[in-house]
Design an enzyme around this catalytic site. Sequence first.
Site, PDB file in Angstrom:
ATOM      1  N   GLU A 105      92.522 -27.601  45.373  1.00 58.89           N
ATOM      2  CA  GLU A 105      94.236 -27.058  45.673  1.00 58.89           C
ATOM      3  C   GLU A 105      92.821 -25.511  45.788  1.00 58.89           C
ATOM      4  OE1 GLU A 105      97.886 -27.014  43.897  1.00 58.89           O
ATOM      5  OE2 GLU A 105      97.926 -28.604  43.621  1.00 58.89           O
TER       6      GLU A 105
ATOM      7  N   ARG B 236     111.519 -22.904  45.696  1.00 58.37           N
ATOM      8  CA  ARG B 236     112.895 -22.591  46.253  1.00 58.37           C
ATOM      9  C   ARG B 236     112.587 -23.380  47.683  1.00 58.37           C
ATOM     10  NH1 ARG B 236     116.389 -19.134  45.603  1.00 58.37           N
ATOM     11  NH2 ARG B 236     117.138 -19.335  46.831  1.00 58.37           N
ATOM     12  N   ILE B 237     113.392 -24.088  48.623  1.00 59.73           N
ATOM     13  CA  ILE B 237     113.066 -24.619  49.363  1.00 59.73           C
ATOM     14  C   ILE B 237     113.736 -23.362  50.572  1.00 59.73           C
ATOM     15  CG2 ILE B 237     114.621 -26.305  51.273  1.00 59.73           C
ATOM     16  CD1 ILE B 237     115.154 -27.525  48.765  1.00 59.73           C
TER      17      ILE B 237
ATOM     18  N   SER C 209      97.425 -20.540  39.613  1.00 56.91           N
ATOM     19  CA  SER C 209      96.264 -20.698  39.963  1.00 56.91           C
ATOM     20  C   SER C 209      96.016 -20.685  41.383  1.00 56.91           C
ATOM     21  CB  SER C 209      95.741 -22.009  39.165  1.00 56.91           C
ATOM     22  OG  SER C 209      96.426 -23.178  39.608  1.00 56.91           O
TER      23      SER C 209
ATOM     24  N   HIS D 253     100.371 -28.279  49.279  1.00 55.57           N
ATOM     25  CA  HIS D 253     100.679 -29.303  48.102  1.00 55.57           C
ATOM     26  C   HIS D 253      99.665 -30.427  47.538  1.00 55.57           C
ATOM     27  CE1 HIS D 253     104.114 -32.315  47.506  1.00 55.57           C
ATOM     28  NE2 HIS D 253     103.405 -33.050  47.634  1.00 55.57           N
TER      29      HIS D 253
HETATM   30  C1  GRF Z   1     100.412 -26.705  42.334  1.00 56.06           C
HETATM   31  O1  GRF Z   1     100.424 -28.132  42.257  1.00 56.06           O
HETATM   32  C2  GRF Z   1     100.502 -26.662  44.073  1.00 56.06           C
HETATM   33  O2  GRF Z   1     100.266 -27.728  44.709  1.00 56.06           O
HETATM   34  C3  GRF Z   1     102.329 -26.570  44.331  1.00 56.06           C
HETATM   35  O3  GRF Z   1     102.803 -26.072  42.563  1.00 56.06           O
HETATM   36  C4  GRF Z   1     100.935 -25.932  42.495  1.00 56.06           C
HETATM   37  C5  GRF Z   1     101.651 -24.924  42.013  1.00 56.06           C
HETATM   38  O4  GRF Z   1     100.193 -24.512  40.895  1.00 56.06           O
HETATM   39  N1  GRF Z   1     102.770 -26.820  45.119  1.00 56.06           N
HETATM   40  P1  GRF Z   1     100.028 -22.745  40.395  1.00 56.06           P
HETATM   41  O5  GRF Z   1     101.595 -21.866  40.418  1.00 56.06           O
HETATM   42  O6  GRF Z   1      99.401 -22.572  41.531  1.00 56.06           O
HETATM   43  O7  GRF Z   1      99.376 -22.718  39.317  1.00 56.06           O
END
Ligand code: GRF
Length: 216
Positions: A177, A94-95, A15, A112
């Site tokens: 986000e 992945r790290i 997303s 994040h």
């Molecule tokens: C999001 O919550 C992002 O912050 C985290 O992983 C999730 C990914 O969601 N790192 P999407 O695949 O972008 O919908």
Amino acid sequence: MKKVRIGVLVSGRGSNLQAVIDNIELGLLAAEIAVVISDQADAYSLERAKNHNIPAVHISAKGYKGKRDAYDALLVQELQKRGVELVCLAGFMRIITPVLIAAFPHRILNIHPSLLPAFPGLHVQKKALEHGVKFSGCTVHFVDEGMDTGPIIIQAVVPILDNDTEESLSTRILQQEHKIYSRAIQLFAEGRLKVESNRVSVIGGLTESNAFLINP
Ligand code: GRF
């Protein structure tokens, strides 16, 4: 304005990737997605990329257990081949290793779903609720060698409501986000992010809209 060529690394639904695609298509973001790379063959993100004629590449991690460096070298190869200037992690599970970081110094962003440095790692909305904090949110930061560490570019604050569940909180954070990731990429594209030690400042000054957001 010159468009920054970005490579988006994903593992799942995408997303955030979609929000970036939409903002580019709306002319709100001076970027071009050179490639979307997934470590998962069935990631819906790959469909999203294809729907918009963006190169979508699956790089399998099969056979790379305990060989993260070697896997990241494949990523670097693909990203460099596509002329990527900025790498955006968007739900990439992945790290990453110094191999990738050294190839793109201060050129890797991550999003994040918490107000870092609180709640790094996974299941962070659940952790925020369990901890009883009154505000959570999301953070876009440059990636360094730690887990969800690295200089913070922008954060959005999301108040936690008494009746919130992990799902309702996640949904409201995700909405933010989708806004701040594009905003951070745009600041990068404009060459306005200055990193000094752990602090990122915005050349040309901060406005409320690129310093912080508080959203109900
Ligand atoms: C999001 O919550 C992002 O912050 C985290 O992983 C999730 C990914 O969601 N790192 P999407 O695949 O972008 O919908």
